[in-house]
Design a protein around this motif. Structure first.
Motif, PDB file in Angstrom:
ATOM      1  N   GLU A  23       0.844  -1.340  -0.115  1.00  0.00           N
ATOM      2  CA  GLU A  23       0.032  -0.023   0.052  1.00  0.00           C
ATOM      3  C   GLU A  23       0.939   1.281  -0.010  1.00  0.00           C
ATOM      4  O   GLU A  23       0.511   2.132  -0.677  1.00  0.00           O
ATOM      5  CB  GLU A  23      -0.895   0.012   1.160  1.00  0.00           C
ATOM      6  CG  GLU A  23      -2.066  -1.009   1.122  1.00  0.00           C
ATOM      7  CD  GLU A  23      -2.966  -0.859   0.207  1.00  0.00           C
ATOM      8  OE1 GLU A  23      -3.116   0.257  -0.509  1.00  0.00           O
ATOM      9  OE2 GLU A  23      -3.158  -1.945  -0.736  1.00  0.00           O
ATOM     10  N   ALA A  24       1.976   1.119   0.660  1.00  0.00           N
ATOM     11  CA  ALA A  24       2.888   2.363   0.677  1.00  0.00           C
ATOM     12  C   ALA A  24       3.476   2.629  -0.415  1.00  0.00           C
ATOM     13  O   ALA A  24       3.592   3.665  -0.894  1.00  0.00           O
ATOM     14  CB  ALA A  24       3.878   2.220   1.850  1.00  0.00           C
ATOM     15  N   TYR A  25       4.035   1.477  -1.054  1.00  0.00           N
ATOM     16  CA  TYR A  25       4.464   1.517  -2.509  1.00  0.00           C
ATOM     17  C   TYR A  25       3.602   2.121  -3.382  1.00  0.00           C
ATOM     18  O   TYR A  25       3.964   2.971  -4.421  1.00  0.00           O
ATOM     19  CB  TYR A  25       5.062   0.182  -2.997  1.00  0.00           C
ATOM     20  CG  TYR A  25       6.519   0.103  -2.368  1.00  0.00           C
ATOM     21  CD1 TYR A  25       7.502   0.737  -2.909  1.00  0.00           C
ATOM     22  CD2 TYR A  25       6.695  -1.050  -1.637  1.00  0.00           C
ATOM     23  CE1 TYR A  25       8.888   0.542  -2.188  1.00  0.00           C
ATOM     24  CE2 TYR A  25       8.115  -1.399  -1.295  1.00  0.00           C
ATOM     25  CZ  TYR A  25       9.063  -0.647  -1.449  1.00  0.00           C
ATOM     26  OH  TYR A  25      10.342  -0.723  -0.741  1.00  0.00           O
ATOM     27  N   LYS A  26       2.386   1.784  -3.618  1.00  0.00           N
ATOM     28  CA  LYS A  26       1.085   2.449  -4.302  1.00  0.00           C
ATOM     29  C   LYS A  26       1.166   3.961  -4.479  1.00  0.00           C
ATOM     30  O   LYS A  26       0.539   4.515  -5.479  1.00  0.00           O
ATOM     31  CB  LYS A  26      -0.175   1.515  -3.931  1.00  0.00           C
ATOM     32  CG  LYS A  26      -0.202   0.267  -4.550  1.00  0.00           C
ATOM     33  CD  LYS A  26      -1.641  -0.481  -4.110  1.00  0.00           C
ATOM     34  CE  LYS A  26      -1.680  -1.812  -4.661  1.00  0.00           C
ATOM     35  NZ  LYS A  26      -2.887  -2.540  -4.053  1.00  0.00           N
ATOM     36  N   GLU A  27       1.673   4.492  -3.093  1.00  0.00           N
ATOM     37  CA  GLU A  27       1.514   5.851  -2.858  1.00  0.00           C
ATOM     38  C   GLU A  27       2.345   6.694  -3.521  1.00  0.00           C
ATOM     39  O   GLU A  27       2.151   7.771  -4.128  1.00  0.00           O
ATOM     40  CB  GLU A  27       1.561   6.152  -1.556  1.00  0.00           C
ATOM     41  CG  GLU A  27       0.632   5.752  -0.441  1.00  0.00           C
ATOM     42  CD  GLU A  27      -0.867   6.549  -0.786  1.00  0.00           C
ATOM     43  OE1 GLU A  27      -0.837   7.664  -1.567  1.00  0.00           O
ATOM     44  OE2 GLU A  27      -1.922   6.181  -0.204  1.00  0.00           O
ATOM     45  N   ILE A  28       3.521   5.902  -4.266  1.00  0.00           N
ATOM     46  CA  ILE A  28       4.577   6.566  -4.709  1.00  0.00           C
ATOM     47  C   ILE A  28       5.195   6.053  -6.110  1.00  0.00           C
ATOM     48  O   ILE A  28       5.603   6.929  -6.892  1.00  0.00           O
ATOM     49  CB  ILE A  28       5.917   6.627  -3.769  1.00  0.00           C
ATOM     50  CG1 ILE A  28       6.508   5.254  -3.792  1.00  0.00           C
ATOM     51  CG2 ILE A  28       5.665   7.130  -2.393  1.00  0.00           C
ATOM     52  CD1 ILE A  28       7.797   4.922  -3.027  1.00  0.00           C
ATOM     53  N   PHE A  29       4.489   4.937  -6.507  1.00  0.00           N
ATOM     54  CA  PHE A  29       5.002   4.513  -7.732  1.00  0.00           C
ATOM     55  C   PHE A  29       4.130   5.286  -8.704  1.00  0.00           C
ATOM     56  O   PHE A  29       2.980   5.742  -8.533  1.00  0.00           O
ATOM     57  CB  PHE A  29       4.601   2.887  -7.793  1.00  0.00           C
ATOM     58  CG  PHE A  29       5.528   2.029  -7.697  1.00  0.00           C
ATOM     59  CD1 PHE A  29       6.345   2.222  -6.316  1.00  0.00           C
ATOM     60  CD2 PHE A  29       5.888   0.905  -8.517  1.00  0.00           C
ATOM     61  CE1 PHE A  29       7.421   1.285  -5.948  1.00  0.00           C
ATOM     62  CE2 PHE A  29       6.986   0.041  -8.282  1.00  0.00           C
ATOM     63  CZ  PHE A  29       7.620   0.274  -7.013  1.00  0.00           C
ATOM     64  N   SER A  30       4.741   5.717 -10.057  1.00  0.00           N
ATOM     65  CA  SER A  30       3.914   6.212 -11.180  1.00  0.00           C
ATOM     66  C   SER A  30       4.112   5.474 -12.214  1.00  0.00           C
ATOM     67  O   SER A  30       4.450   4.279 -12.132  1.00  0.00           O
ATOM     68  CB  SER A  30       4.782   7.768 -11.173  1.00  0.00           C
ATOM     69  OG  SER A  30       6.027   7.356 -11.891  1.00  0.00           O
ATOM     70  N   GLU A  31       3.642   6.171 -13.228  1.00  0.00           N
ATOM     71  CA  GLU A  31       3.500   5.168 -14.591  1.00  0.00           C
ATOM     72  C   GLU A  31       5.145   4.804 -15.248  1.00  0.00           C
ATOM     73  O   GLU A  31       5.344   3.907 -15.987  1.00  0.00           O
ATOM     74  CB  GLU A  31       3.109   6.303 -15.742  1.00  0.00           C
ATOM     75  CG  GLU A  31       3.888   7.460 -16.189  1.00  0.00           C
ATOM     76  CD  GLU A  31       3.625   8.593 -15.336  1.00  0.00           C
ATOM     77  OE1 GLU A  31       4.249   9.665 -15.466  1.00  0.00           O
ATOM     78  OE2 GLU A  31       2.829   8.453 -14.458  1.00  0.00           O
ATOM     79  N   ARG A  32       6.114   5.651 -14.419  1.00  0.00           N
ATOM     80  CA  ARG A  32       7.461   5.332 -14.856  1.00  0.00           C
ATOM     81  C   ARG A  32       7.958   3.991 -13.647  1.00  0.00           C
ATOM     82  O   ARG A  32       8.998   3.530 -13.938  1.00  0.00           O
ATOM     83  CB  ARG A  32       8.586   6.371 -14.627  1.00  0.00           C
ATOM     84  CG  ARG A  32       8.145   7.366 -15.757  1.00  0.00           C
ATOM     85  CD  ARG A  32       9.443   8.452 -15.577  1.00  0.00           C
ATOM     86  NE  ARG A  32      10.568   7.838 -16.103  1.00  0.00           N
ATOM     87  CZ  ARG A  32      11.812   8.342 -16.006  1.00  0.00           C
ATOM     88  NH1 ARG A  32      11.822   9.715 -15.522  1.00  0.00           N
ATOM     89  NH2 ARG A  32      12.917   7.871 -16.241  1.00  0.00           N
ATOM     90  N   GLY A  33       7.060   3.578 -12.898  1.00  0.00           N
ATOM     91  CA  GLY A  33       7.593   2.620 -11.810  1.00  0.00           C
ATOM     92  C   GLY A  33       8.151   3.365 -10.391  1.00  0.00           C
ATOM     93  O   GLY A  33       7.527   4.278 -10.054  1.00  0.00           O
ATOM     94  N   SER A  34       9.173   2.791 -10.087  1.00  0.00           N
ATOM     95  CA  SER A  34       9.628   3.155  -8.768  1.00  0.00           C
ATOM     96  C   SER A  34      10.561   4.300  -9.064  1.00  0.00           C
ATOM     97  O   SER A  34      11.256   4.567  -9.753  1.00  0.00           O
ATOM     98  CB  SER A  34      10.698   2.231  -8.399  1.00  0.00           C
ATOM     99  OG  SER A  34      11.691   2.538  -7.346  1.00  0.00           O
ATOM    100  N   PRO A  35      10.188   5.416  -8.205  1.00  0.00           N
ATOM    101  CA  PRO A  35      10.957   6.611  -8.164  1.00  0.00           C
ATOM    102  C   PRO A  35      12.456   6.348  -7.929  1.00  0.00           C
ATOM    103  O   PRO A  35      13.213   7.170  -8.638  1.00  0.00           O
ATOM    104  CB  PRO A  35      10.315   7.326  -6.933  1.00  0.00           C
ATOM    105  CG  PRO A  35       9.152   6.902  -6.942  1.00  0.00           C
ATOM    106  CD  PRO A  35       9.013   5.460  -7.004  1.00  0.00           C
ATOM    107  N   LEU A  36      12.754   5.635  -6.980  1.00  0.00           N
ATOM    108  CA  LEU A  36      14.433   5.151  -6.739  1.00  0.00           C
ATOM    109  C   LEU A  36      14.903   4.800  -8.005  1.00  0.00           C
ATOM    110  O   LEU A  36      16.104   4.963  -8.567  1.00  0.00           O
ATOM    111  CB  LEU A  36      14.539   4.147  -5.691  1.00  0.00           C
ATOM    112  CG  LEU A  36      15.945   3.672  -5.393  1.00  0.00           C
ATOM    113  CD1 LEU A  36      16.662   5.273  -5.148  1.00  0.00           C
ATOM    114  CD2 LEU A  36      15.981   2.660  -4.280  1.00  0.00           C
TER     115      LEU A  36
END
Length: 350
Positions: free
Chosen positions: A61-74
């Protein structure tokens, strides 16, 4: 084989925010003996039997908050950084790649790829400003394991331990904090670092760690590899170059029941409010790319907590990511720095 390569390393991320991708990522991460340093059978029982089964859904759920169409920000910030860096470090480095300690692309796959491409001279850079065994040392040990596995005895591998006080890093963070200070107009600055169990830092400064209330007030030979002391040194250097502002240093992301290094970020927020601050700017100089710990833990959860307790607003300072000034500073440093042989570096941190 005569090519020279540069390999940038960061922590990693699950392939997606789905539970079925988060579970193997957490298993790989938490089963690392440098992260949870207890007897293997007990670690396996805790991680595979308790932590991952109960934590995977919450982490998803936490990762869903930050993942975008490009995937993982990191992942995409690291990719962008390397793409910009490559042309700027030529002809010193003919090959520039990135890998993740956990997840993909793996350190093993990238070192093998560079070896197959004819790279005999390899500089591997864990992008963790402050040293910790659960970040930098585990990367160095993984590199050593991979080199033995693929029998790359002819590769000359060099690396570093940390860069917490280097000007190219300090000035880059100062620049981005100044930009946010001008627009946000904060009345307090919080410098929040990833936390560690106290036992992890005591291992590297056994004669000074927590012996006095101000054991990290100066950096010296006795605590040179103490993560907490390095964080305070980073903070002093950053603050000294900023316009006048009150600041606090704290540590986030604690997990489990054991004592972690203090002060804790979530508790310091309450103290900051008690002092009358209403607009708090938060920078996280343990991370050079935005990730779960900055975007979800600080920018969402901590901000909500701060506002619910009466604060006007709390804002995260974006990390360095692939800013042009950060890329330029890194390129200049990487081309001129004297990196140390892998084994020599490992001997320093054993």
């Amino acid at each position: 084989m005569n090519k020279k390569a540069l390999l940038i390393i960061n922590l990693g991320s699950p392939a997606s925010s789905k539970v079925e991708d988060v579970k193997p990522y957490l298993n790989q991460f938490l089963m690392d003996g440098e992260v949870i340093d207890i007897f293997y059978p007990l670690r396996a029982f805790l991680v595979k039997g308790l932590i991952v089964p109960f934590r995977a859904k919450k982490s998803s759920e936490a990762y869903k908050e930050i993942f975008s169409e490009r995937g993982s920000p990191l992942l995409f910030h690291t990719k962008d950084f390397v793409e910009k860096l490559g042309p700027k470090v030529q002809p010193n480095f003919q090959c520039v790649e990135y890998a993740m300690r956990y997840g993909e692309p793996s350190i093993e796959s990238k070192i093998k790829e560079l070896h197959d491409r004819g790279c005999s001279d390899l500089v591997v850079l864990p992008m963790y400003p402050q040293f910790a065994k659960s970040s930098t040392r585990t990367v160095l040990k993984e590199i050593q394991r991979v080199l033995g596995k693929i029998k790359a005895t002819e590769m000359n591998v060099r690396t570093w331990v940390d860069f917490f006080s280097e000007d190219f890093f300090i000035q880059s963070f100062v620049s981005v904090i100044k930009e946010e200070m001008e627009s946000f107009k904060p009345d307090h600055l919080l410098l929040s670092y990833h936390g560690l169990p106290e036992s992890h830092v005591k291992e590297f400064a056994p004669n000074s760690c927590f012996r006095t209330p101000h054991c990290c007030s100066t950096l010296n030979k006795g605590n040179r590899l103490c993560y907490r002391a390095q964080c305070f040194e980073t903070s002093r250097k950053i603050h000294s170059k900023l316009p006048p502002i009150d600041f606090t240093v704290s540590f986030q992301s604690r997990l489990g029941r054991q004592e972690w290094i203090k002060p804790y970020t979530d508790l310091e927020i309450e103290k900051i409010l008690e002092k009358g601050a209403k607009r708090v700017l938060v920078a996280c100089p343990a991370f050079v790319a935005d990730c779960l710990e900055t975007l979800e833990e600080i920018s969402i959860r901590l901000r909500d907590d701060f506002k619910s307790k009466g604060g006007e607003d709390l804002k995260l300072v974006p990390s360095l990511n692939s800013r042009e000034d950060w890329v330029d500073s890194c390129a200049q440093f990487f081309k001129t720095a004297r990196f140390q042989p892998l084994l020599q570096t490992l001997n320093k941190v054993q």
